[in-house]
Design an enzyme around this catalytic site. Structure first.
Site, PDB file in Angstrom:
ATOM      1  N   GLU A 128       0.825  -1.203   0.000  1.00 32.27           N
ATOM      2  CA  GLU A 128       0.000   0.000   0.000  1.00 32.27           C
ATOM      3  C   GLU A 128       0.863   1.259   0.000  1.00 32.27           C
ATOM      4  O   GLU A 128       1.942   1.302   0.593  1.00 32.27           O
ATOM      5  CB  GLU A 128      -0.917  -0.011   1.225  1.00 32.27           C
ATOM      6  N   CYS A 141       3.411   8.612   1.179  1.00 36.96           N
ATOM      7  CA  CYS A 141       3.914   7.690   2.189  1.00 36.96           C
ATOM      8  C   CYS A 141       4.229   6.366   1.490  1.00 36.96           C
ATOM      9  O   CYS A 141       3.338   5.683   0.989  1.00 36.96           O
ATOM     10  CB  CYS A 141       2.840   7.533   3.263  1.00 36.96           C
ATOM     11  N   CYS A 148       6.584  -6.832   7.674  1.00 41.01           N
ATOM     12  CA  CYS A 148       7.679  -6.292   8.493  1.00 41.01           C
ATOM     13  C   CYS A 148       8.196  -7.412   9.387  1.00 41.01           C
ATOM     14  O   CYS A 148       7.408  -8.238   9.852  1.00 41.01           O
ATOM     15  CB  CYS A 148       7.157  -5.129   9.349  1.00 41.01           C
ATOM     16  N   CYS A 152       6.007  -4.318  16.407  1.00 40.32           N
ATOM     17  CA  CYS A 152       5.586  -3.267  17.333  1.00 40.32           C
ATOM     18  C   CYS A 152       4.110  -3.521  17.651  1.00 40.32           C
ATOM     19  O   CYS A 152       3.308  -3.734  16.748  1.00 40.32           O
ATOM     20  CB  CYS A 152       5.805  -1.895  16.712  1.00 40.32           C
ATOM     21  N   CYS A 155       1.097  -1.579  15.964  1.00 39.58           N
ATOM     22  CA  CYS A 155       1.157  -1.341  14.522  1.00 39.58           C
ATOM     23  C   CYS A 155       0.528  -2.500  13.746  1.00 39.58           C
ATOM     24  O   CYS A 155       0.863  -3.663  13.979  1.00 39.58           O
ATOM     25  CB  CYS A 155       2.612  -1.159  14.095  1.00 39.58           C
ATOM     26  N   CYS A 386      -1.485   6.317   9.766  1.00 39.64           N
ATOM     27  CA  CYS A 386      -0.250   5.713  10.265  1.00 39.64           C
ATOM     28  C   CYS A 386      -0.520   4.374  10.925  1.00 39.64           C
ATOM     29  O   CYS A 386      -1.380   4.279  11.796  1.00 39.64           O
ATOM     30  CB  CYS A 386       0.369   6.561  11.370  1.00 39.64           C
TER      31      CYS A 386
HETATM   32  N1  SAH Z   1       8.939   0.881  10.194  1.00 41.36           N
HETATM   33  C1  SAH Z   1       9.253   2.258  10.222  1.00 41.36           C
HETATM   34  C2  SAH Z   1       8.468   3.020   9.199  1.00 41.36           C
HETATM   35  C3  SAH Z   1       6.960   3.014   9.433  1.00 41.36           C
HETATM   36  S1  SAH Z   1       6.538   4.638   9.850  1.00 41.36           S
HETATM   37  C4  SAH Z   1       9.050   2.819  11.597  1.00 41.36           C
HETATM   38  O1  SAH Z   1       8.476   2.123  12.431  1.00 41.36           O
HETATM   39  O2  SAH Z   1       9.491   3.937  11.851  1.00 41.36           O
HETATM   40  C5  SAH Z   1       4.969   4.551  10.471  1.00 41.36           C
HETATM   41  C6  SAH Z   1       4.858   5.360  11.747  1.00 41.36           C
HETATM   42  O3  SAH Z   1       3.546   5.169  12.273  1.00 41.36           O
HETATM   43  C7  SAH Z   1       5.820   4.872  12.793  1.00 41.36           C
HETATM   44  O4  SAH Z   1       6.238   5.915  13.629  1.00 41.36           O
HETATM   45  C8  SAH Z   1       4.951   3.922  13.553  1.00 41.36           C
HETATM   46  O5  SAH Z   1       5.470   3.655  14.805  1.00 41.36           O
HETATM   47  C9  SAH Z   1       3.646   4.669  13.579  1.00 41.36           C
HETATM   48  N2  SAH Z   1       2.498   3.809  13.849  1.00 41.36           N
HETATM   49  C10 SAH Z   1       2.429   2.469  13.725  1.00 41.36           C
HETATM   50  N3  SAH Z   1       1.201   2.026  14.078  1.00 41.36           N
HETATM   51  C11 SAH Z   1       0.488   3.108  14.435  1.00 41.36           C
HETATM   52  C12 SAH Z   1      -0.859   3.293  14.848  1.00 41.36           C
HETATM   53  N4  SAH Z   1      -1.686   2.272  14.951  1.00 41.36           N
HETATM   54  N5  SAH Z   1      -1.279   4.544  15.117  1.00 41.36           N
HETATM   55  C13 SAH Z   1      -0.430   5.597  14.954  1.00 41.36           C
HETATM   56  N6  SAH Z   1       0.836   5.476  14.556  1.00 41.36           N
HETATM   57  C14 SAH Z   1       1.300   4.250  14.291  1.00 41.36           C
HETATM   58 FE1  SF4 Z   2       7.396  -2.484  11.433  1.00 39.64          FE
HETATM   59 FE2  SF4 Z   2       5.184  -1.189  12.198  1.00 39.64          FE
HETATM   60 FE3  SF4 Z   2       7.224  -1.447  13.900  1.00 39.64          FE
HETATM   61 FE4  SF4 Z   2       7.457   0.202  11.792  1.00 39.64          FE
HETATM   62  S1  SF4 Z   2       6.025   0.435  13.507  1.00 39.64           S
HETATM   63  S2  SF4 Z   2       8.979  -1.300  12.521  1.00 39.64           S
HETATM   64  S3  SF4 Z   2       6.258  -0.951  10.267  1.00 39.64           S
HETATM   65  S4  SF4 Z   2       5.996  -3.136  13.059  1.00 39.64           S
END
Ligand code: SAH
Ligand code: SF4
Length: 408
Positions: A128, A141, A148, A152, A155, A386
């Site tokens: 996406e 984006c 991944c 986290c 996420c 995000c």
């Molecule tokens: N993997 C990289 C790039 C993804 S960026 C990273 O983690 O930095 C996407 C951003 O959105 C990251 O800061 C991530 O932590 C945040 N994010 C992930 N899940 C989210 C959610 N459910 N609500 C808001 N932000 C979220």
């Molecule tokens: Fe992977 Fe989501 Fe963690 Fe970014 S925030 S490293 S996309 S699991």
């Protein structure tokens, strides 16, 4: 579990455009010219018998057609002789991915689901890409991986196992496709040699904040971003390209040194015991190691700050004590703090902090002298905000993987 499509279907305001948007997918097995650097393009010209003296010139012409004009068919390259165009088309492809789905949110955010060839993954993969228009700028984006490896806990992408890394071509194709769908390339009939204005473009900024951890796919991300920022091509300023990492410490210096883009860090917690859970890569490189790497980021200055992303999770990381600790930790680092209201997804175990809580947290951070914009959630109705991105691509089955390695 609800899928993106179910959610869009449940929302009468979200517009979904499904096929027939499919772009050409022929030539899947041919080598692509997209994502090659200039030397590699010149080498590709050598392969099809272009005389040495002409190779650099031909490579420049191709570069212009691919990245300034955005053509996806050799036939459109009118200043290249017909027989050479035919030879190019017999040997190489510049086809774009298939668009499986395009959704437009009520707030103008767009989300595309692109399908790429398997390239070792057993079956085609889907990712996406999201476009977020704002006053005076438009941010794309971009994804770096299918799924991944990290998990986290807040996420959605983290619930999709890694299928594979995207190639440089696939990372760039997301930019090319977005610009094409937005009508953001100059008219193909613009005379050769005409100066094409970069003002008024719809895609002005790139954030590597889609699916995946870009620093676990360093070489391909680097290659794609160096092409995206090339002044004779897509011409996106490195100041307008931001790479976000969850904290792959050993690659942070190289990001500044070799790519030279802006850096964002997914911090999300101020104590190791909390961050170990929220962002498990913290067990490998803890907050101290991460912030040390930030202090050494090449080019860091008040004019070139690091963005720290902080997702606001109700009763988890949103107290005043957390805000004060955040300020203490970042002392001395030129920083911006981006507070992200948590975006829920089906099955997520967290809630978003109340608005008053987020504002109080932001006040503490602001009073300490940090800009701390609260990121307005965009495209929630089409599941484009995000951390909500996820595609249905499944990890390659063991059997498929073995079949591939056996036939290699
Ligand atoms: N993997 C990289 C790039 C993804 S960026 C990273 O983690 O930095 C996407 C951003 O959105 C990251 O800061 C991530 O932590 C945040 N994010 C992930 N899940 C989210 C959610 N459910 N609500 C808001 N932000 C979220
Ligand atoms: Fe992977 Fe989501 Fe963690 Fe970014 S925030 S490293 S996309 S699991």
């Amino acid at each position: 579990m609800a899928t993106t499509l179910d959610i869009a279907r449940d929302n009468p305001n979200a517009q979904t455009i499904v096929a027939p948007l499919a772009a050409a997918t022929s030539g899947e097995d041919m080598p692509t010219l997209i994502g090659l650097n200039r030397e590699e393009l010149a080498a590709a010209m050598a392969e099809i018998g272009v005389p040495e003296k002409q190779r650099r010139m031909r490579a420049s012409q191709l570069w212009h057609w691919l990245y300034v004009r955005g053509v996806s068919d050799f036939a459109q390259m009118t200043n290249i002789a017909k027989d050479l165009r035919a030879k190019l088309a017999e040997t190489f492809t510049i086809a774009r991915p298939e668009i499986v789905d395009e959704q437009i949110s009520v707030d103008g955010t767009r989300k595309w689901l692109f399908r790429f060839p398997p390239r070792g993954a057993g079956r085609p993969v889907e990712i996406e890409t999201v476009y977020i228009p704002e006053e005076g700028r438009g941010t794309l984006c971009v994804s770096s991986q299918v799924g991944c490896t990290l998990t986290c806990t807040f996420c959605h992408t983290g619930t999709q196992k890694l299928v594979r890394n995207l190639t440089a071509e696939e990372i760039l194709s997301q930019i090319l496709m977005a610009r094409e769908r937005l009508g953001d390339f100059p008219d193909a009939s613009t005379p050769q040699g005409a100066i094409v204005p970069s003002e008024g473009r719809l895609v002005t900024n790139i954030v590597m904040m889609g699916m995946g951890e870009p620093l676990y796919n360093f070489e391909n991300v680097k290659k794609a971003l160096l092409i995206a920022s090339d002044g004779d091509g897509l011409s996106l300023s490195k100041r307008r390209i931001t790479l976000s990492t969850s904290g792959v410490v050993p690659e942070i210096f190289r990001t500044g040194d070799e790519i030279g883009c802006m850096l964002a860090i997914s911090l999300h917690a101020v104590r190791d015991e909390d961050r170990d859970i929220l962002v498990p890569i913290n067990k490998k490189w803890n907050i101290e190691a991460l912030l040390d790497a930030c202090r050494n980021y090449p080019g860091l200055s008040n004019a070139k700050r690091i963005t720290f992303e902080y997702v606001m999770l109700k009763d988890i990381n949103d107290s005043n004590a957390d805000a004060l600790e955040l300020v203490r930790l970042l002392k001395g680092i030129p920083a911006k703090i981006n507070l992200i209201p948590f975006n829920p997804w089906p099955g997520s175990q967290y809630g978003c902090s109340d608005w008053e809580r987020i504002e109080e947290f932001a006040d503490i951070v602001n009073r300490a002298g940090y800009a701390s914009p609260i990121r307005t959630p965009r495209g929630r109705d089409i599941f484009a905000a995000c951390g909500q991105l996820k595609s249905a691509s499944e990890r390659m089955r063991k059997k498929d993987r073995e079949a591939i390695s056996a036939s290699a």
